[in-house]
Design a protein around this motif. Structure first.
Motif, PDB file in Angstrom:
ATOM      1  N   ALA A 104      -2.601   3.712   1.921  1.00  0.00           N
ATOM      2  CA  ALA A 104      -1.183   3.359   1.999  1.00  0.00           C
ATOM      3  C   ALA A 104      -0.278   4.580   2.109  1.00  0.00           C
ATOM      4  N   GLY A 105      -0.860   5.773   2.000  1.00  0.00           N
ATOM      5  CA  GLY A 105      -0.062   6.985   2.162  1.00  0.00           C
ATOM      6  C   GLY A 105       0.067   7.853   0.935  1.00  0.00           C
ATOM      7  N   THR A 144      -3.139  -4.977 -10.297  1.00  0.00           N
ATOM      8  CA  THR A 144      -3.422  -5.134  -8.872  1.00  0.00           C
ATOM      9  C   THR A 144      -4.778  -5.813  -8.708  1.00  0.00           C
ATOM     10  N   PRO A 145      -5.007  -6.480  -7.587  1.00  0.00           N
ATOM     11  CA  PRO A 145      -6.324  -7.078  -7.358  1.00  0.00           C
ATOM     12  C   PRO A 145      -7.427  -6.028  -7.272  1.00  0.00           C
ATOM     13  N   ALA A 193      -2.294  -3.058  -4.307  1.00  0.00           N
ATOM     14  CA  ALA A 193      -1.896  -1.665  -4.522  1.00  0.00           C
ATOM     15  C   ALA A 193      -1.181  -1.075  -3.312  1.00  0.00           C
ATOM     16  N   GLY A 194      -1.667  -1.394  -2.118  1.00  0.00           N
ATOM     17  CA  GLY A 194      -1.023  -0.871  -0.923  1.00  0.00           C
ATOM     18  C   GLY A 194       0.407  -1.341  -0.794  1.00  0.00           C
ATOM     19  N   GLU A 195       0.662  -2.597  -1.140  1.00  0.00           N
ATOM     20  CA  GLU A 195       2.025  -3.124  -1.114  1.00  0.00           C
ATOM     21  C   GLU A 195       2.905  -2.409  -2.125  1.00  0.00           C
ATOM     22  N   ILE A 196       2.348  -2.113  -3.284  1.00  0.00           N
ATOM     23  CA  ILE A 196       3.112  -1.416  -4.321  1.00  0.00           C
ATOM     24  C   ILE A 196       3.541  -0.037  -3.834  1.00  0.00           C
ATOM     25  N   VAL A 197       2.628   0.698  -3.213  1.00  0.00           N
ATOM     26  CA  VAL A 197       2.949   2.034  -2.704  1.00  0.00           C
ATOM     27  C   VAL A 197       4.103   1.957  -1.710  1.00  0.00           C
ATOM     28  N   LYS A 198       3.994   1.059  -0.747  1.00  0.00           N
ATOM     29  CA  LYS A 198       5.035   0.937   0.277  1.00  0.00           C
ATOM     30  C   LYS A 198       6.351   0.454  -0.317  1.00  0.00           C
ATOM     31  N   GLU A 199       6.271  -0.445  -1.282  1.00  0.00           N
ATOM     32  CA  GLU A 199       7.469  -0.962  -1.945  1.00  0.00           C
ATOM     33  C   GLU A 199       8.188   0.141  -2.706  1.00  0.00           C
ATOM     34  N   ILE A 200       7.434   0.974  -3.412  1.00  0.00           N
ATOM     35  CA  ILE A 200       8.029   2.087  -4.165  1.00  0.00           C
ATOM     36  C   ILE A 200       8.720   3.058  -3.217  1.00  0.00           C
TER      37      ILE A 200
END
Length: 316
Positions: free
Chosen positions: A37-38, A203-204, A293-300
């Motif tokens: 996710a970066g 996270t899943p 987790a990937g969504e969390i990174v991008k959301e943050i």
């Protein structure tokens, strides 16, 4: 999206977001998700019982992502008697980031640099920061008040600018960071990245028990217990999990720490009990659901940009 800081440039990552290595939580699934996710996913070497299993775990991660990853090494023999052999494995497989805690990396810093890896060190005070800085640390992880796991007692408002000014090293903010506005606050204090643990438990991809994840959602910041009686070192724990085994606070920290390190058969039962006392930081305040987790990174990252763009313009 890319957010450029000294840490993102050093690690060659798009976002200055580090998923903190968490015991019995951070495994290949979580590491890969965050790195892809970066950010950069990390895990503790103690999640693997033997150096051979550690090697297999890193190879599994490498088969799923080519992005940088990090490994945490506890350099205290009482807590991690096999750390030297674990170090050989991470050097052989050229892990990009080595995070050390509970000890000084003085004897391994040169080898880490020669291997092309970066060395970050957990610190809670200026005294320890100065020690690891002289030992060769590339950056400091400022573990402040409210962080999950082993945590300091100084507010991040004081600790982050203090360490940066006194040492001159890049500083990573750790402690109660769950969203982009908190990331913006940390970077405004002088941090060069954020170190997020508790948010990534829910996270899943984390291997935390479902009850653990739900407890994070259901708990409030005032339900975090700060004590040294569970692991022998001051740390933050979910009060609801401590209450399930209140007598744990009466046990010997050395006995429990030995179980944490995967010691002798005689303390296996204590090891299982220790596993059921769950760590978390005050960042539970902002955890409302289990999310990838990937969504969390991008959301943050998006929340960070929205926050800095929406700050009031006080100078006219």
């Amino acid at each position: 999206m890319k957010i450029k800081t000294k840490i993102s440039e050093m690690l060659k990552i798009d976002l200055p977001i580090i998923a903190a290595p968490m015991f019995l939580v951070s495994y290949p699934e979580l590491v890969v998700a965050v790195s892809e996710a970066g950010g950069i996913g990390c895990f503790p070497s103690l999640n693997y019982r033997t150096p051979e299993q550690l090697r297999e775990g890193i190879l599994e991660i490498r088969s799923k992502t080519k992005k940088p990853i990090g490994v945490n090494l506890i350099l205290h023999k009482e807590h991690n008697p096999n750390w030297a052999k674990q170090f050989e494995v991470v050097m052989d497989l050229k892990v990009e980031l080595i995070i050390t805690s509970l000890g000084t990396p003085r004897t391994i810093a040169k080898e880490i640099k020669a291997n092309g890896s970066s060395l970050f060190c957990d610190v809670t005070t200026l005294k320890h920061a100065n020690i690891v800085a002289k030992s060769g640390a590339d950056a400091l992880i400022a573990v402040s008040q409210g962080a999950g796991g082993h945590a300091g007692a100084i507010t991040p408002f004081a600790l982050i600018p203090y360490l940066k000014k006194e040492t001159g090293l890049p500083v990573i903010a750790a402690g109660a960071i769950s969203n982009g506005s908190q990331m913006a606050a940390a970077l405004s204090l002088g941090a060069d990245a954020v170190y997020i643990g508790t948010r990534f438990i829910a996270t899943p991809e984390s291997r935390a028990q479902n009850e653990y994840k739900q407890m994070l959602i259901d708990s409030s910041p005032d339900e975090i217990v700060y004590t040294e009686k569970i692991s022998g070192i001051p740390a933050n724990w979910l009060a609801k999990s401590v209450e399930k085994s209140p007598d744990i606070l009466e046990d010997s920290p050395k006995k429990i720490a030995a179980g944490h390190a995967g010691g002798e058969q005689a303390i296996e039962q204590e090891y299982k009990r220790w596993r059921d006392i769950w760590s978390a930081g005050q960042g539970v305040a902002q955890i409302e659901e289990v999310k990838p987790a990937g969504e969390i990174v991008k959301e943050i990252a998006n929340e960070y940009l929205n926050t800095i763009n929406s700050l009031p313009r006080l100078i006219r």
